[in-house]
Design a protein around this motif. Structure first.
Motif, short mmCIF file in Angstrom:
data_model
loop_
_atom_site.label_atom_id
_atom_site.label_comp_id
_atom_site.label_asym_id
_atom_site.label_seq_id
_atom_site.Cartn_x
_atom_site.Cartn_y
_atom_site.Cartn_z
N ASP A 776 -1.17 0.35 -0.88
CA ASP A 776 -0.86 1.64 -1.47
C ASP A 776 0.39 1.46 -2.32
O ASP A 776 0.89 0.35 -2.49
N THR A 777 0.93 2.55 -2.83
CA THR A 777 2.15 2.46 -3.64
C THR A 777 3.36 2.24 -2.75
O THR A 777 3.32 2.46 -1.53
N ARG A 779 6.09 3.97 -2.77
CA ARG A 779 6.56 5.25 -2.24
C ARG A 779 5.74 5.67 -1.02
O ARG A 779 6.31 6.06 0.01
N ASP A 813 8.38 3.13 -8.17
CA ASP A 813 7.87 3.20 -6.80
C ASP A 813 6.40 3.63 -6.75
O ASP A 813 5.84 3.74 -5.66
N ASP A 814 5.78 3.84 -7.91
CA ASP A 814 4.33 4.07 -7.94
C ASP A 814 3.56 2.76 -8.07
O ASP A 814 2.33 2.76 -8.22
N THR A 815 4.26 1.66 -8.01
CA THR A 815 3.62 0.35 -8.09
C THR A 815 2.80 0.09 -6.82
O THR A 815 3.27 0.31 -5.70
N GLU A 816 1.57 -0.36 -6.98
CA GLU A 816 0.76 -0.73 -5.83
C GLU A 816 1.21 -2.08 -5.29
O GLU A 816 1.44 -3.01 -6.06
N GLN A 948 3.64 -7.43 -12.78
CA GLN A 948 2.86 -6.19 -12.69
C GLN A 948 2.33 -5.77 -14.04
O GLN A 948 3.07 -5.75 -15.02
N GLY A 952 1.33 0.10 -12.77
CA GLY A 952 1.59 -0.16 -11.37
C GLY A 952 0.42 -0.70 -10.58
O GLY A 952 0.57 -1.08 -9.44
N LYS A 953 -0.79 -0.72 -11.16
CA LYS A 953 -1.94 -1.22 -10.41
C LYS A 953 -1.98 -2.73 -10.53
O LYS A 953 -1.93 -3.29 -11.60
#
Length: 1562
Positions: A776-777, A779, A813-816, A948, A952-953
């Motif tokens: 998940d991310t 965050r 912080d939305d990076t997976e 990355q 973020g995916k």
């Protein structure tokens, strides 16, 4: 009163009584609920008045305008019937007769019911509608019997003919009100739980006609016609009764061992839960059996009419045609409804059991399991490892496919389409070593508990797929159908039918015996498949290590050998399956020969066409029933084994103590603390083990498992609101102490005052040493379901030193984080795990060595900003750490754990140092590291493990092809069947064509034989001659199919071997970047499930598709030959069937692909939750995971229901097209063509087979397309990015490398080609240095400086520019396997494989035990254990998957030993001792200085200055650049140098200077 016209009146009376009874019951229930008596007036105005008209309210309460209009139409038809009834009585002058009054009253009652069904209350509307529809339908049936049936006879007339036109008007109205309206009126949606209403599924509101014909799937079909691909959002919603939360409420009270103490067989419990569904299956099965005899009866009647020329026939031929049509329609509807109900109940069972196993897995004690040969009563302690290594997506996939039986091991006919008993009665999976599995495993779990859990939700659950169909067939359908077959055959063939039955019973054991041989071969094949899958799974889990060590070709060779051994067993199985199929080909012929020979030679009867062509389908039904029952019994046995395994898991698996209250101590030593100790965090007088049966033993194979016990002899109480520190040597059991507090270990009280206490009221947070992150991310990993608080969140990021890291990611912080956090470095994962604990509102935090993966600078930041910060102020922190010097000053309470698992001391750090002299030495060795952080200015730059992409995916969504499978993917299989594919396919198709020719000639010849009795006297017909010719045709067909299929088997095995070989070579040859962004599950799925599909489904579907195409061509030719005028209808039917199939496949391929995608997240969630089960239970996050599991399982169920609905849509309409074609041909042959009875029977036989074969063509073509997606998926993996392949020019000289000399010139590096194309940031910048052979180089730098990137660049694992020479040869010119096999790297996260320690150190058996033991000694293992230690590690010690039964430090030691065994000239240690205590690290460094050869170059990446201070040279990196490089003594002379500053600020300055001067002088 016995007149049939009064039957509706009698039924109306019964209806009235029943409805009055229900009304009285409702009144009593209502009065009881409201506290009123039935006589009290009820308030009908409870709800506020609705501001709408009466008509609008009525329409709304009924469920819509369409329902209202249909019921109004029904009511009007009833009033019309009432009027016609009175009119008819008046015309007959019987207006006041008893019969007229009764009929009028009956219709009046119908009218009352119809009115109530329109305007009644919601409670009675449904009942009235059902009753009036049933009564009208019954009246319609009575009129059909009285007035239509006589028209089909020669000598009867309609009973109500005196009514004239009124009769037919009433019949039309009854048809409208009793047939049309009930079939077409939509149903009102009635939610199961009105308080939680959902969007209804289309099957909940569809009319009866739409439900029976699956017309409600048409909108999706139309959508598929318009769009290139369907997506999940376009699928119909899931019916509320299929939602998991409703299924759980229905099933768990009976199935969940915590809710039900019943120990009845699981099959009985499942039947009890789904009793209504199974009752429906039984009803549909009976209806299908009865309807299946309509075709033989009608064919016999029709051919008898032809034989007699119409004379002496009492029934007109059109009746037989109508019976044929409606009989097949009813059978098709019954069959499809049976399959629909069967698949729906299967989906529900799968959902319920998956959730049940998941929830039960959240309760079990997770223990590190090793090999199957080890007694599962023993368990090893993952001493310093916090999380039991779980299986993620990949393992579940592997588990599922590893134990799937060869689908070719079936011996059932594909012509029995009814319940798909043959087509879908594929042999269910045979469990691995069933002789062992049939016995329940010991409590505590079998070998590899996690693997066993994953097998339960894959293989064992798949074994239940056909259970309901098999059980219904064996218990009900087959006995009933066999009895009816014998009655029918005896009626037309006399006692010769019994001779045929006897022949059948005598010959049935032959295929049974061969099936037994197949089962034996299957066991052998499964063992070999398991062996290959185990190697594949291990390969994927350690593929980075394989590539870093240059083992690709050797691992590929190992897998190829396992694959060849597996295919040998597959070949045996396929050849035995061929033998069974030949038996099925010849045995029906023997049965017919024996039956017809007895009938003609012994009974001296005439074998007419009506007898031949009506007996043939019944004999086939009889044969298929017995054959299917014979084959289903072993499958039911296997289903029973799977149910026993499920029951064993639910009832006998060891749970954590919380859920085994009945087993808790009762005499003394309760787990709960005494009253005066409530609220404390501590343990008194207790022993903790990882299993209830934790005893050490030596296994017969010589392997051994480690046993461990944590003992707290007195009282250990941690201080509330303070920082508590747990210290001790590697493997002492520091993590086990945390696990004991968390109730993860088995609690054994040692006295009456024993207790263990960890108050959970204020919350528990836990940070594991092996950081557990979800895919998940960042965050969401930190929040972990907690509400978002911006201020608190930002403070957590700051105190956990995460803000600099987030600035490196485009998505912040939305990076997976990817699967298992592959996006992150080890330090980043550790800090995210810590941030999760800090962010939580939990009052008690358990932190397991969270500083181990961090450098001193970051560790000091964590200590100063986090442990001393306001967020942890007043909270209880229990911290495990090796870094005493750093954490000691902030610790209010210190616990020292000894190497024997006992508490050495507790209190202050000073008291611990007084009792343990080793701690003083360790503390002094650490002090110099602390001051380093003070010099490090500026923000930390954590090293990003994987670059990355924007947004973020990281993990790319799995590619999904659109439309049909392409030719390239198909050619991968069919083009590798032979070196000359064209010749292969010509010979193969020719063989099948000849077999079909001889098969049809046999049927025609039987009719020709029968026709001789029409023109010759019985004694003049040479029966022996016809029997001989018929037998020759049979033998010719037998030889054709035997040669053809044998040829095909060898070709399919060749293709399967080549495809597997190409796949493995491609995966092993890819780049690390591709491996990082591709979940292991996808790779394992290709190597297991998709390969299994190629071995079985694709091989079988290809063969069947060729056969079916030839069958269709031959049947059409035969029909057109006798009825040339029917070539047009034949073409139209073919076009209609292909059109239906085309539209179906457009929808089904999309649904099937979505189905595959929906299954993986379920297994992924399952594996991820089990992998982090300790963290999940510590946080109390079980409910959140259950909710997510419900969502994912519901999504899979929704796709599965759509998939099955489409299957039934195809079946019903293709069957209807085939039935229409055969019926049209019957009409043509009866009223237009003037053929003999034999030719008519032959043509009808061809037409019937043509219709069913058309269905099978579309079905198998669709199955082939779906199975071929496996080829498509494998083809995708053959086109992935590849590293350079070995070339002859890249092979180094034999002497190379003679030394460890290393020259690096202007080396730059990037992680991906994408960043290279857009000129993205480099991770290394123009690095140049030289290392002489035998030198020891220390590499230092803060986190993110490029240390690990340098090691990967030297091995060419990332994209590089510049020149690197190793022993004089440029590495960019060398083959990668040659380069990597001569350089050894030990990564920070060591990778171990399942097996003995010997197999891990020397996987290719190249060294003797003396060499291996020397390596273990050099690596420092023997310094951690004594000879008398029962749990000591030896070469025979079993290593669990991933090394989960060892601490992280022990794994690093074993990885170091493995590197020493390789004897490379260049050895790279990348933080290889970060999880090892300082004393052991010092021993290891001494061993490396003395044990390695003088020509071995050593590069050591480390944070500890003492580890590298005695190096010959030190390389200091910062931001990917060299800032210093030289001898320590020279670097120390530079007053402004980095190293000089570090040493000067160190607390052990003089000692470090002394070490440097010693190295310089030496």
């Amino acid at each position: 009163w016995l007149d049939t016209s009064l039957v509706p009146t009698y039924c109306a009376g019964f209806s009235a009584v029943f409805l009055l009874f229900l009304a009285g019951r409702d009144a009593r229930q209502k009065s009881n609920a409201n506290g009123t008596s039935p006589g009290v007036a009820l308030d009908f105005n409870r709800h506020p008045p609705v501001q709408s008209s009466f008509l609008r309210r009525t329409v709304s309460s009924l469920g819509g305008r369409r329902i209202f209009l249909f019921r109004l139409m029904q009511l009007l038809s009833i009033f019309a019937l009432f009027a016609l009834s009175i009119l008819g009585s008046y015309q007959a002058n019987e207006l006041f007769s008893v019969a007229s009054i009764v009929h009028s009253a009956t219709y009046m009652y119908f009218a009352v019911l119809g009115t109530v069904s329109l305007f009644g209350t919601s409670r009675v509307v449904g009942r009235a509608s059902v009753h009036v529809s049933l009564l009208l339908a019954l009246s319609w049936c009575i009129y059909i019997y009285r007035d239509v049936w006589p028209l089909a006879t020669v000598d009867l007339s309609p009973a109500d003919a005196y009514s004239g036109y009124t009769l037919w008007a009433m019949l039309a109205l009854l048809t409208l009100g009793g047939v049309v309206v009930p079939l077409l009126v939509p149903r009102k949606y009635a939610p199961i739980n009105p308080a939680d209403s959902m969007a209804p599924g289309p099957d909940q509101t569809a009319c009866l006609f739409s439900l029976l014909t699956y017309w409600y799937m048409s909108p999706l079909i139309k959508l598929a016609w318009r769009l290139p691909r369907l997506t999940y959002a376009m699928f119909p919603p899931l019916a509320d009764y299929d939602h998991l939360k409703n299924l759980v409420g229905r099933a768990f009270p009976h199935l969940d061992p915590l809710q039900s103490k019943s120990r009845r067989h699981l099959a009985l419990v499942i039947i009890r839960v789904f009793w209504f569904e199974y009752l429906s299956l039984a009803a549909m099965s009976i209806a299908a059996v009865i309807a299946s005899f309509a075709a033989p009866i009608s064919i016999k009647g029709l051919l008898s009419y032809f034989e007699a020329g119409g004379a002496h026939s009492h029934i007109r031929p059109w009746f037989w045609i109508v019976l044929f049509f409606f009989g097949r329609v009813v059978k098709d509807i019954s069959d499809q409804w049976f399959m629909y109900q069967h698949t729906r109940v299967t989906i529900r069972i799968q959902a319920v059991i998956t959730e049940l196993v998941f929830e039960h897995a959240l309760r079990i004690r997770m223990k590190a399991e090793t090999s199957d040969v080890v007694d599962d009563a023993e368990s090893a302690s993952p001493d310093d490892e916090s999380e039991t290594t779980g299986l993620g997506e990949g393992s579940t996939t592997a588990g599922g496919s590893a134990t799937t039986q060869d689908d070719d091991a079936q011996s059932v006919s594909v012509d029995n389409k009814g319940k798909a008993k043959a087509a879908s009665a594929r042999a269910t999976p045979v469990a691995k070593e069933p002789e062992a599995r049939s016995v329940p495993d010991k409590k505590g779990g079998g070998p590899n508990l996690i693997g066993r859990i994953n097998n339960l939700v894959t293989t064992d659950l798949r074994n239940l797929d056909q259970a309901s169909m098999y059980a219904t067939a064996v218990a009900l359908e087959v006995p009933l159908q066999v009895a009816l077959c014998m009655v029918f055959l005896y009626q037309i063939l006399g006692y010769s039918a019994l001779v045929g039955l006897a022949t059948m019973l005598v010959t049935l054991p032959l295929p049974g015996y061969i099936a037994k041989l197949i089962q034996g071969v299957q066991h052998e094949k499964m063992k070999r498949t398991d062996s290959r899958v185990q190697v594949v799974t291990e390969m994927v889990s350690v593929v980075r290590m394989i590539k870093l060590f240059g083992w690709e070709s050797r691992i590929a060779a190992q897998l190829d050998q396992r694959r060849r051994e597996e295919l040998i067993a597959v070949r045996k199985s396929k050849m035995l399956s061929l033998t069974v199929n030949l038996c099925h080909y010849i045995l029906p012929v023997l049965i017919m020969l024996s039956t017809f020979s007895t009938y003609t030679l012994i009974m001296k009867e005439q074998l007419t066409a009506s007898r031949v062509f009506s007996a043939m389908p019944v004999l086939e039904i009889l044969r298929d029933d017995l054959q299917v029952a014979f084959n289903m019994l072993p499958q039911l046995v296997q289903t029973n084994v799977s149910l026993q395994r499920l029951a064993d898991f639910l009832w006998n698996t060891e749970l954590i103590d919380e859920f085994e209250k009945e087993d808790a101590p009762t005499s003394w030593g309760q787990r709960a603390p005494p009253a005066n100790r409530v609220g404390v965090v501590g343990i008194r007088n207790a022993t903790f083990t990882w299993s209830k049966e934790a005893t050490a033993s030596q296994t017969p194979g010589g392997t051994r498992k480690r046993t461990f016990a944590l003992r707290v002899d007195e009282e250990l109480t941690f201080q509330r609101g303070k920082v508590n520190l747990i210290i001790g040597p590697t493997g002492a059991g520091k993590t086990s102490l945390l696990m004991a507090l968390l109730s993860e270990m088995h609690y054994i009280p040692s006295g009456p005052d024993s207790y263990v206490s960890l108050p959970r009221e204020a919350g528990i947070a836990y940070a594991a040493q092996e950081s557990w992150v979800q895919n998940d991310t960042i965050r969401n990993n930190i929040l972990f379901g907690a509400p978002y608080d911006e201020a608190r969140y930002q403070k957590v990021l700051s105190q956990c030193a995460l803000q600099p890291d987030l600035s490196l990611f485009d998505a912040g912080d939305d990076t997976e984080v990817g699967e298992k956090g592959i996006t992150l470095s080890g330090g980043q994962k550790a800090r995210i795990t810590l941030a999760r604990a800090v962010y939580s509102q939990a009052e008690i935090l358990l932190l397991d060595d969270v500083l181990a993966a961090l450098d001193v600078h970051t560790s000091k930041w964590i200590v100063e900003k986090c442990l001393k910060g306001d967020l942890l102020g007043g909270r209880t922190v229990i911290l495990v750490s090796h870094n005493i010097a750093l954490v000691g000053p902030v610790a209010d309470f210190v616990v020292d754990v000894g190497s024997d698992g006992r508490i050495l001391s507790q209190g202050t750090l000073a008291s611990a140092l007084e009792r343990d002299s080793e701690l003083i030495k360790e503390l002094n060795e650490e002090l110099e590291e602390i001051e380093k952080a003070e010099l490090e200015v500026g923000e930390e730059k954590p090293e990003v493990a994987v670059t990355q992409p924007p947004g973020g995916k990281l993990v790319v969504e799995e590619e999904t092809e659109v439309g049909h499978v392409g030719w390239t993917a198909l050619k991968l299989y069919i083009g590798n069947m032979s070196k000359t594919p064209l010749i292969f396919w010509f010979l193969y198709v020719s063989g099948h064509a000849s077999q079909q020719f001889f098969g049809n000639i046999q049927i025609w010849y039987l009719g020709y034989w029968a026709s001789q009795y029409e023109n010759h006297a019985p004694q003049d017909v040479p029966v022996g001659h016809y029997l001989t010719v018929y037998t020759l045709f049979v033998m010719a067909g037998l030889v054709s199919i035997a040669l053809c299929v044998t040829y095909y088997v060898f070709g399919s095995l060749r293709a399967a071997r080549i495809v597997h070989e190409k796949l493995i070579v491609s995966v092993l040859g890819t780049t690390l970047r591709w491996l990082d962004k591709t979940p292991a599950a996808r790779i394992i799925a290709r190597c297991t499930e998709d390969i299994h599909t190629i071995d079985n489904q694709i091989a079988r579907s290809t063969d069947m598709l060729v056969q079916i195409v030839l069958i269709l061509l031959v049947k059409v030719f035969a029909i057109v030959f006798f009825s040339p005028a029917f070539i047009g209808p034949a073409i139209l039917v073919g076009i209609a069937g292909l059109l239906i199939g085309y539209v179906f496949m457009r929808a089904q391929l999309s649904v099937k692909r979505e189905m595959s995608k929906a299954k993986a997240p379920v297994l992924s969630h399952f594996g991820a939750a089990i992998g982090g089960i300790v963290s999940v239970r510590a946080y109390g996050a079980q409910q959140a995971l259950k909710t997510e599991a419900h969502r994912r399982i519901d999504k899979y169920s929704q796709v599965s229901v759509t998939h099955e609905g489409l299957n039934r849509w195809l079946s019903i309409y293709i069957d209807f097209v085939g039935t229409l074609f055969a019926t049209s041909l019957a009409i043509y042959l009866t009223y237009v063509a003037k053929l003999s009875a034999a030719d008519t029977g032959f043509s009808l036989n061809m037409a019937v087979v043509f219709g069913s074969t058309l269905f099978f063509f579309i079905r198998y073509f669709n199955d082939y397309q779906i199975a071929a997606t496996s080829l498509e998926r494998i083809q995708q993996y053959l086109l992935i990015e590849q590293e350079p392949k070995p070339t002859p020019a890249g092979a180094p000289p034999a002497y190379w490398p003679a030394s460890g000399r290393l020259e690096v010139e202007k080396l730059s590096a990037r992680y991906s080609q994408a960043s290279l194309q857009r000129d993205g940031p480099q991770v290394l910048h123009d690095i140049s240095f030289e290392v002489a052979s035998g030198e020891r180089i220390g590499v230092v730098g803060r986190t993110g400086s490029g240390k690990s990137s340098l090691t990967l660049a030297l091995l060419r694992c990332i994209l590089t520019e510049g020149n690197v020479r190793y022993d004089g040869l440029p590495t960019d010119k060398l083959n990668l396997d040659a380069l990597r096999s001569n350089i050894t790297i030990i990564p920070q996260v060591p990778e171990l494989m399942t097996g003995t320690l010997r197999q891990n150190l020397d996987p290719f058996s190249e060294h003797d035990d003396a060499v291996l033991n020397d390596a273990l000694r050099s690596a420092g293992l023997f310094n951690l254990q004594g000879e008398e230690d029962q749990s000591r590690i030896t070469l025979d010690t079993e290593i669990a998957g991933g090394g989960s039964n060892l601490s992280v430090g022990q794994r690093q030691i074993l990885a170091l030993a493995r590197a020493i065994v390789r004897r490379s000239k260049l050895l790279i240690l990348d933080e290889a001792t970060s999880a090892i205590d300082y004393a052991t690290d010092a021993i290891i460094q001494t061993s490396l200085r003395t044990e390695l050869g003088k020509d071995v170059t050593l590069l050591t990446v480390a944070h500890r200055l003492q580890t590298i201070m005695d190096a010959d040279k030190i390389l200091v990196l910062d931001s990917g650049r060299i800032v210093e490089f030289g001898k320590p003594s020279q670097l120390l002379k530079d007053e402004n140098g980095f190293l000089r500053a570090l040493v000067d600020e160190s607390g052990d300055r003089e000692k470090l200077y002394e070490i440097a001067r010693g190295v310089s002088s030496s």
